[in-house]
Scaffold this motif. Structure first.
Motif, PDB file in Angstrom:
ATOM      1  N   THR A 173       0.819  -6.274   9.455  1.00  0.00           N
ATOM      2  CA  THR A 173       0.232  -6.415  10.722  1.00  0.00           C
ATOM      3  C   THR A 173       0.875  -7.995  11.379  1.00  0.00           C
ATOM      4  OG1 THR A 173      -2.121  -5.969  10.064  1.00  0.00           O
ATOM      5  CG2 THR A 173      -2.007  -7.179  12.154  1.00  0.00           C
ATOM      6  N   THR A 174       1.336  -8.010  12.492  1.00  0.00           N
ATOM      7  CA  THR A 174       2.112  -9.462  12.881  1.00  0.00           C
ATOM      8  C   THR A 174       1.166 -10.135  13.615  1.00  0.00           C
ATOM      9  OG1 THR A 174       2.481  -8.178  15.173  1.00  0.00           O
ATOM     10  CG2 THR A 174       4.163  -8.198  13.580  1.00  0.00           C
ATOM     11  N   HIS A 213     -18.821 -13.041   5.605  1.00  0.00           N
ATOM     12  CA  HIS A 213     -18.264 -13.159   6.704  1.00  0.00           C
ATOM     13  C   HIS A 213     -16.852 -12.326   7.014  1.00  0.00           C
ATOM     14  CE1 HIS A 213     -20.290 -17.014   7.783  1.00  0.00           C
ATOM     15  NE2 HIS A 213     -20.187 -17.305   6.506  1.00  0.00           N
ATOM     16  N   CYS A 214     -16.578 -11.517   6.081  1.00  0.00           N
ATOM     17  CA  CYS A 214     -15.322 -10.831   6.093  1.00  0.00           C
ATOM     18  C   CYS A 214     -15.470  -9.442   5.984  1.00  0.00           C
ATOM     19  CB  CYS A 214     -14.262 -11.475   5.089  1.00  0.00           C
ATOM     20  SG  CYS A 214     -14.583 -13.249   4.806  1.00  0.00           S
ATOM     21  N   CYS A 229     -15.449  -6.307   8.493  1.00  0.00           N
ATOM     22  CA  CYS A 229     -14.149  -5.862   8.948  1.00  0.00           C
ATOM     23  C   CYS A 229     -13.251  -5.343   7.851  1.00  0.00           C
ATOM     24  CB  CYS A 229     -13.387  -6.942   9.808  1.00  0.00           C
ATOM     25  SG  CYS A 229     -14.546  -7.145  11.441  1.00  0.00           S
ATOM     26  N   HIS A 230     -12.933  -6.196   6.852  1.00  0.00           N
ATOM     27  CA  HIS A 230     -12.016  -5.779   5.806  1.00  0.00           C
ATOM     28  C   HIS A 230     -12.134  -5.073   4.731  1.00  0.00           C
ATOM     29  CE1 HIS A 230      -9.032  -8.363   8.042  1.00  0.00           C
ATOM     30  NE2 HIS A 230      -9.743  -9.424   8.213  1.00  0.00           N
ATOM     31  N   ASN A 254      -1.692  -6.725   0.208  1.00  0.00           N
ATOM     32  CA  ASN A 254      -0.962  -7.218   1.272  1.00  0.00           C
ATOM     33  C   ASN A 254      -0.403  -8.701   1.009  1.00  0.00           C
ATOM     34  OD1 ASN A 254      -0.606  -8.403   3.816  1.00  0.00           O
ATOM     35  ND2 ASN A 254      -2.567  -7.924   4.705  1.00  0.00           N
ATOM     36  N   GLY A 306      -6.879 -14.609  15.486  1.00  0.00           N
ATOM     37  CA  GLY A 306      -5.762 -14.229  16.049  1.00  0.00           C
ATOM     38  C   GLY A 306      -5.797 -12.711  16.456  1.00  0.00           C
ATOM     39  N   TYR A 307      -4.895 -12.341  17.201  1.00  0.00           N
ATOM     40  CA  TYR A 307      -4.827 -11.007  17.685  1.00  0.00           C
ATOM     41  C   TYR A 307      -3.621 -10.482  17.187  1.00  0.00           C
ATOM     42  CZ  TYR A 307      -9.064 -10.870  20.381  1.00  0.00           C
ATOM     43  OH  TYR A 307     -10.385 -10.769  20.966  1.00  0.00           O
ATOM     44  N   PRO A 308      -3.265  -9.094  16.947  1.00  0.00           N
ATOM     45  CA  PRO A 308      -1.927  -8.707  17.036  1.00  0.00           C
ATOM     46  C   PRO A 308      -1.585  -8.457  18.486  1.00  0.00           C
ATOM     47  CG  PRO A 308      -3.422  -7.287  15.734  1.00  0.00           C
ATOM     48  CD  PRO A 308      -4.294  -8.184  16.625  1.00  0.00           C
ATOM     49  N   TYR A 339      -7.846  -5.150  18.035  1.00  0.00           N
ATOM     50  CA  TYR A 339      -8.970  -5.701  17.588  1.00  0.00           C
ATOM     51  C   TYR A 339      -8.482  -7.173  17.098  1.00  0.00           C
ATOM     52  CZ  TYR A 339     -11.726  -1.397  17.823  1.00  0.00           C
ATOM     53  OH  TYR A 339     -12.391  -0.244  18.463  1.00  0.00           O
ATOM     54  N   GLY A 340      -9.518  -7.995  17.223  1.00  0.00           N
ATOM     55  CA  GLY A 340      -8.845  -9.452  16.874  1.00  0.00           C
ATOM     56  C   GLY A 340      -9.596 -10.013  15.784  1.00  0.00           C
ATOM     57  N   MET A 341      -9.507 -11.091  15.208  1.00  0.00           N
ATOM     58  CA  MET A 341     -10.022 -11.813  14.223  1.00  0.00           C
ATOM     59  C   MET A 341     -10.659 -12.824  14.670  1.00  0.00           C
ATOM     60  SD  MET A 341      -9.440 -12.647  10.379  1.00  0.00           S
ATOM     61  CE  MET A 341      -9.526 -14.245   9.491  1.00  0.00           C
TER      62      MET A 341
HETATM   63  C1  HEC Z   1     -14.261  -9.033  13.546  1.00  0.00           C
HETATM   64  C2  HEC Z   1     -13.426  -8.647  12.476  1.00  0.00           C
HETATM   65  C3  HEC Z   1     -12.820  -9.794  11.468  1.00  0.00           C
HETATM   66  C4  HEC Z   1     -13.514 -10.616  10.473  1.00  0.00           C
HETATM   67  C5  HEC Z   1     -15.109 -10.745  10.617  1.00  0.00           C
HETATM   68  C6  HEC Z   1     -12.545 -10.975   9.869  1.00  0.00           C
HETATM   69  N1  HEC Z   1     -11.421 -10.618   9.917  1.00  0.00           N
HETATM   70 FE1  HEC Z   1      -9.683 -11.095   9.278  1.00  0.00          FE
HETATM   71  N2  HEC Z   1      -8.552 -10.081  10.555  1.00  0.00           N
HETATM   72  C7  HEC Z   1      -9.009  -9.163  11.502  1.00  0.00           C
HETATM   73  C8  HEC Z   1      -7.965  -8.740  12.468  1.00  0.00           C
HETATM   74  C9  HEC Z   1      -8.147  -7.735  13.669  1.00  0.00           C
HETATM   75  C10 HEC Z   1      -6.770  -9.082  11.872  1.00  0.00           C
HETATM   76  C11 HEC Z   1      -5.241  -9.241  12.376  1.00  0.00           C
HETATM   77  C12 HEC Z   1      -5.129 -10.398  13.166  1.00  0.00           C
HETATM   78  C13 HEC Z   1      -3.835 -10.736  13.770  1.00  0.00           C
HETATM   79  O1  HEC Z   1      -3.001  -9.785  13.781  1.00  0.00           O
HETATM   80  O2  HEC Z   1      -3.492 -11.882  13.966  1.00  0.00           O
HETATM   81  C14 HEC Z   1      -7.119 -10.008  10.549  1.00  0.00           C
HETATM   82  C15 HEC Z   1      -6.281 -10.626   9.824  1.00  0.00           C
HETATM   83  C16 HEC Z   1      -6.528 -11.312   8.779  1.00  0.00           C
HETATM   84  C17 HEC Z   1      -5.588 -11.874   7.762  1.00  0.00           C
HETATM   85  C18 HEC Z   1      -4.222 -11.990   7.929  1.00  0.00           C
HETATM   86  C19 HEC Z   1      -3.556 -10.582   7.166  1.00  0.00           C
HETATM   87  C20 HEC Z   1      -2.276 -10.122   7.768  1.00  0.00           C
HETATM   88  O3  HEC Z   1      -1.582  -9.123   7.384  1.00  0.00           O
HETATM   89  O4  HEC Z   1      -1.308 -11.005   8.523  1.00  0.00           O
HETATM   90  C21 HEC Z   1      -6.384 -12.296   6.716  1.00  0.00           C
HETATM   91  C22 HEC Z   1      -5.845 -12.978   5.294  1.00  0.00           C
HETATM   92  C23 HEC Z   1      -7.549 -12.365   6.871  1.00  0.00           C
HETATM   93  N3  HEC Z   1      -7.827 -11.580   8.341  1.00  0.00           N
HETATM   94  C24 HEC Z   1      -8.774 -12.574   6.301  1.00  0.00           C
HETATM   95  C25 HEC Z   1      -9.973 -12.800   6.794  1.00  0.00           C
HETATM   96  C26 HEC Z   1     -11.151 -13.441   6.045  1.00  0.00           C
HETATM   97  C27 HEC Z   1     -10.990 -14.341   4.504  1.00  0.00           C
HETATM   98  C28 HEC Z   1     -12.110 -13.235   6.724  1.00  0.00           C
HETATM   99  C29 HEC Z   1     -13.448 -13.951   6.616  1.00  0.00           C
HETATM  100  C30 HEC Z   1     -13.599 -15.276   6.239  1.00  0.00           C
HETATM  101  C31 HEC Z   1     -12.181 -12.478   7.794  1.00  0.00           C
HETATM  102  N4  HEC Z   1     -10.726 -12.026   7.682  1.00  0.00           N
HETATM  103  C32 HEC Z   1     -12.793 -11.938   8.801  1.00  0.00           C
HETATM  104  C33 HEC Z   1     -10.367  -8.972  11.662  1.00  0.00           C
HETATM  105  C34 HEC Z   1     -11.531  -9.379  11.173  1.00  0.00           C
END
Ligand code: HEC
Ligand code: HEC
Ligand code: HEC
Length: 438
Positions: free
Chosen positions: A277-278, A340-341, A344-345, A362, A381-383, A393-395
């Motif tokens: 994912t960028t 927290h994570c 989604c993941h 990954n 961030g968002y793709p 969808y964003g994070m």
């Molecule tokens: C609401 C949903 C959501 C939650 C909650 C969330 N994420 Fe994410 N995460 C995403 C999305 C959507 C992306 C892609 C963002 C981007 O491309 O910038 C992402 C991207 C990432 C990435 C980068 C992956 C890549 O391939 O570049 C990491 C590492 C990550 N998340 C870790 C976490 C961790 C650790 C947590 C908890 C602390 C967390 N995320 C919580 C939705 C979520």
């Protein structure tokens, strides 16, 4: 700034210049003011002015001129975006056809000098924050087309603020020396042992796409060229930012030798693919530039990227020994992950296809250096928004919700869960990343 810094810098550059002369490089190029001698590419067919402009608009997108030459919420192409580097802050210029403040008075030849030789209309050598070190590979025909597109834009009157170049780099002869040592103008030369498609991909990646401007380590003098005069796509930290652009030739980072070409195309034009994912600056590149490539050009780029010879990843920090203390940290990290994570993941880091990236298997998660993964969690961030992924969808950012120690624990956990193996992250590393956020 102390005198010895200048002395050291100049000595260093003189040393390099001498080395370049001895090793038979193009050192004399700048000093005798020679111009490029390549034969200009001849247009194969005569095209109308309108076709030329349309082609120029397409090529300008492939080169993402607008990305740098537009300030945040500024007028497109009117310049004013600041690029901060360890050498100073460079401000992009107005390249709309306004006569007083833009390039309305320029002709094709002036423009070619900028693209191909990195010189302004008045002969001033330009700073390589403008990636002419890559654009020099662009053909004259393509340069003319881009120029005709720029000249067809509505002029915007907007003065260029001066660059704020740090002492001693503002000393112009240093730039001339730098260019003499590190810059070799020359259009892309096709490799006749390869297919037309491969060559098209190489031309786009090395020239217009200027991928190496980010994906290559720079030496302390900001050059991407090795002593042998080559640039690579071996990965490097982007100057003045807290992002690492991974190696495009290493399978431990972002190499795609073992990917189906279709997955590479999908990543380039939609910003997401089953394996990656960028984010951050790469999401901008996809959103502003790569998503607009024709099917043929995206395919050609993918064919070329897939063919890059495998290079070694930078030294990989080894995974932690499973001591009781480490197990305890990872258990704490797992709890934070669950809270927290996981929604989604996924419970086993599997993500949700096309929506949330997987974290298991990954490379972005396990990569050395870990700066991107730290940043992803702090900033979220968002793709990119693309035709193929119109509602990404964003994070959410976790910079407020979690303190440094918690971010370190959850990152250490995801780097060592579900088959992932990588070094632990410390609170100090997270703290350092917070400083660099801008
Ligand atoms: C609401 C949903 C959501 C939650 C909650 C969330 N994420 Fe994410 N995460 C995403 C999305 C959507 C992306 C892609 C963002 C981007 O491309 O910038 C992402 C991207 C990432 C990435 C980068 C992956 C890549 O391939 O570049 C990491 C590492 C990550 N998340 C870790 C976490 C961790 C650790 C947590 C908890 C602390 C967390 N995320 C919580 C939705 C979520
Ligand atoms: C990575 C950022 C970046 C990208 C991408 C970029 N430029 Fe620039 N450009 C700059 C910077 C910074 C300068 C000013 C350099 C200096 O002052 O020495 C500049 C200067 C120029 C100049 C010289 C203007 C003058 O008044 O001398 C021209 C022409 C130009 N760019 C055209 C383009 C075109 C056309 C493209 C796309 C093919 C492009 N630039 C893409 C950063 C960029
Ligand atoms: C402005 C700097 C910049 C430019 C220009 C740039 N990249 Fe990137 N690229 C990055 C960064 C930073 C990352 C790491 C973030 C990420 O994984 O998306 C990255 C990641 C990637 C990845 C891996 C994506 C992933 O998530 O595994 C690929 C493939 C890639 N770039 C290809 C390219 C190609 C091809 C070009 C030229 C057409 C290019 N990049 C130009 C900064 C850049």
């Amino acid at each position: 700034m102390k005198l010895h810094v200048i002395v050291v810098t100049i000595t260093c550059l003189l040393g390099l210049a001498a080395f370049a002369t001895l090793s038979g490089s193009d050192f004399s190029f700048e000093l005798i003011g020679a111009t490029a001698t390549e034969k200009e590419a001849r247009p194969e067919t005569i095209i109308s002015a309108e076709q030329q402009r349309a082609r120029g608009a397409y090529l300008a997108r492939a080169a993402n001129c607008v990305g740098c030459h537009t300030a945040q919420s500024g007028r497109p192409y009117a310049g004013g975006r600041s690029l901060s580097t360890p050498f100073g802050t460079f401000i992009t210029t107005n390249i709309t056809p306004d006569k007083a403040t833009g390039i309305g008075d320029w002709n094709e030849e002036d423009f070619w000098k900028a693209m191909h030789e990195g010189k302004s209309r008045d002969g001033r050598p330009l700073y390589p924050a403008f990636p002419y070190t890559e654009y020099t590979k662009v053909t004259r025909e393509d340069s003319n087309a881009i120029f005709s597109h720029l000249q067809s834009l509505a002029p915007v009157a907007q003065h260029n603020p001066p660059n704020r170049v740090n002492f001693p780099y503002d000393f112009q002869p240093l730039l001339s020396l730098w260019r003499a040592v590190y810059f070799k103008p020359g259009i892309y030369q096709p490799d006749l042992s390869k297919s037309d498609e491969w060559n098209r991909g190489a031309y786009l990646v090395q020239g217009l796409g200027h991928c190496s401007a980010c994906h290559t380590e720079r030496n302390p003098l900001a050059s991407m060229r090795s002593a042998a005069g080559e640039t690579t796509l071996g990965g490097g930290q982007i100057m003045g930012s807290n992002w690492y652009a991974p190696s495009l030739s290493s399978s431990a980072e972002a190499g795609s030798a073992d990917w189906p070409v279709g997955d590479i195309v999908q990543l380039l034009v939609t910003g997401v693919s089953p394996r990656a994912t960028t984010s951050g600056p790469m999401a901008e590149v996809v959103g502003q530039s790569l998503q607009h490539l024709t099917k043929e050009d995206a395919h050609a780029m993918a064919v070329y990227l897939k063919s890059l010879r495998e290079t070694k990843a930078r030294s990989r920090a080894s995974a932690p020994a499973p001591t009781e203390e480490v197990q305890n940290w990872l258990r704490q990290g797992a709890r934070i992950y669950k809270q927290h994570c996981q929604d989604c993941h996924g419970a086993s880091g599997q993500g949700a296809p096309g929506i949330y990236p997987p974290l298991a298997g990954n490379r972005a998660v396990t990569m050395t250096p870990p700066i991107n993964v730290i940043r992803s969690v702090l900033n979220g961030g968002y793709p990119p928004v693309t035709a193929g992924n119109p509602h990404p969808y964003g994070m959410p950012p976790f910079a407020q919700a979690l303190h440094d120690g918690e971010v370190a624990l959850v990152l250490s956990y995801i780097r060592n869960a579900w088959g992932n193996r990588a070094s632990l992250i410390t609170a100090a590393q997270v703290d350092k990343s917070r400083e660099g956020i801008h």
